[in-house]
Design a protein around this motif. Structure first.
Motif, PDB file in Angstrom:
ATOM      1  N   ARG A  87      28.901  40.554  42.561  1.00 24.11           N
ATOM      2  CA  ARG A  87      29.050  39.538  43.613  1.00 24.11           C
ATOM      3  C   ARG A  87      27.717  38.834  43.891  1.00 24.11           C
ATOM      4  O   ARG A  87      27.672  37.615  44.037  1.00 24.11           O
ATOM      5  CB  ARG A  87      29.552  40.184  44.910  1.00 24.11           C
ATOM      6  CG  ARG A  87      30.987  40.583  44.883  1.00 24.11           C
ATOM      7  CD  ARG A  87      31.315  41.417  46.122  1.00 24.11           C
ATOM      8  NE  ARG A  87      32.696  41.833  46.129  1.00 24.11           N
ATOM      9  CZ  ARG A  87      33.657  41.193  46.787  1.00 24.11           C
ATOM     10  NH1 ARG A  87      33.378  40.150  47.510  1.00 24.11           N
ATOM     11  NH2 ARG A  87      34.887  41.625  46.726  1.00 24.11           N
ATOM     12  N   GLY A 111      29.594  29.897  46.421  1.00 25.53           N
ATOM     13  CA  GLY A 111      28.775  31.037  46.022  1.00 25.53           C
ATOM     14  C   GLY A 111      28.229  31.805  47.213  1.00 25.53           C
ATOM     15  O   GLY A 111      27.819  32.960  47.079  1.00 25.53           O
ATOM     16  N   VAL A 135      26.819  36.536  40.837  1.00 26.37           N
ATOM     17  CA  VAL A 135      27.669  35.331  40.815  1.00 26.37           C
ATOM     18  C   VAL A 135      27.295  34.395  41.958  1.00 26.37           C
ATOM     19  O   VAL A 135      27.184  33.176  41.766  1.00 26.37           O
ATOM     20  CB  VAL A 135      29.163  35.718  40.879  1.00 26.37           C
ATOM     21  CG1 VAL A 135      30.039  34.508  41.152  1.00 26.37           C
ATOM     22  CG2 VAL A 135      29.581  36.393  39.586  1.00 26.37           C
TER      23      VAL A 135
END
Length: 66
Positions: A14, A40, A17
């Motif tokens: 997470r 994001g 990304v």
């Protein structure tokens, strides 16, 4: 505050990304889809907090701690 429900691998992915999408936001100033890259923020924040509200709703827990 929030219950920890995001495990180690999930958390790292997470954060990676989230940071990648935010970096692209700043590297692609003229792209028409640029504002979508701000999404994001969501994986970045949930990764940093080790808690995902959607996981709580769906009853998912990738954290190995009990």
């Amino acid at each position: 505050m929030f219950k920890t429900n995001v495990g180690g691998t999930d958390r790292v992915l997470r954060i990676i990304v989230g940071v990648a999408l935010l970096v692209l936001f700043f590297l692609l100033p003229n792209a028409g889809y640029r504002w979508w890259l701000l999404l994001g923020i969501i994986p970045l924040v949930t990764g940093l907090m080790s808690s995902c509200p959607l996981y709580s709703i769906l009853g998912i827990n990738t954290c190995s701690r009990k």
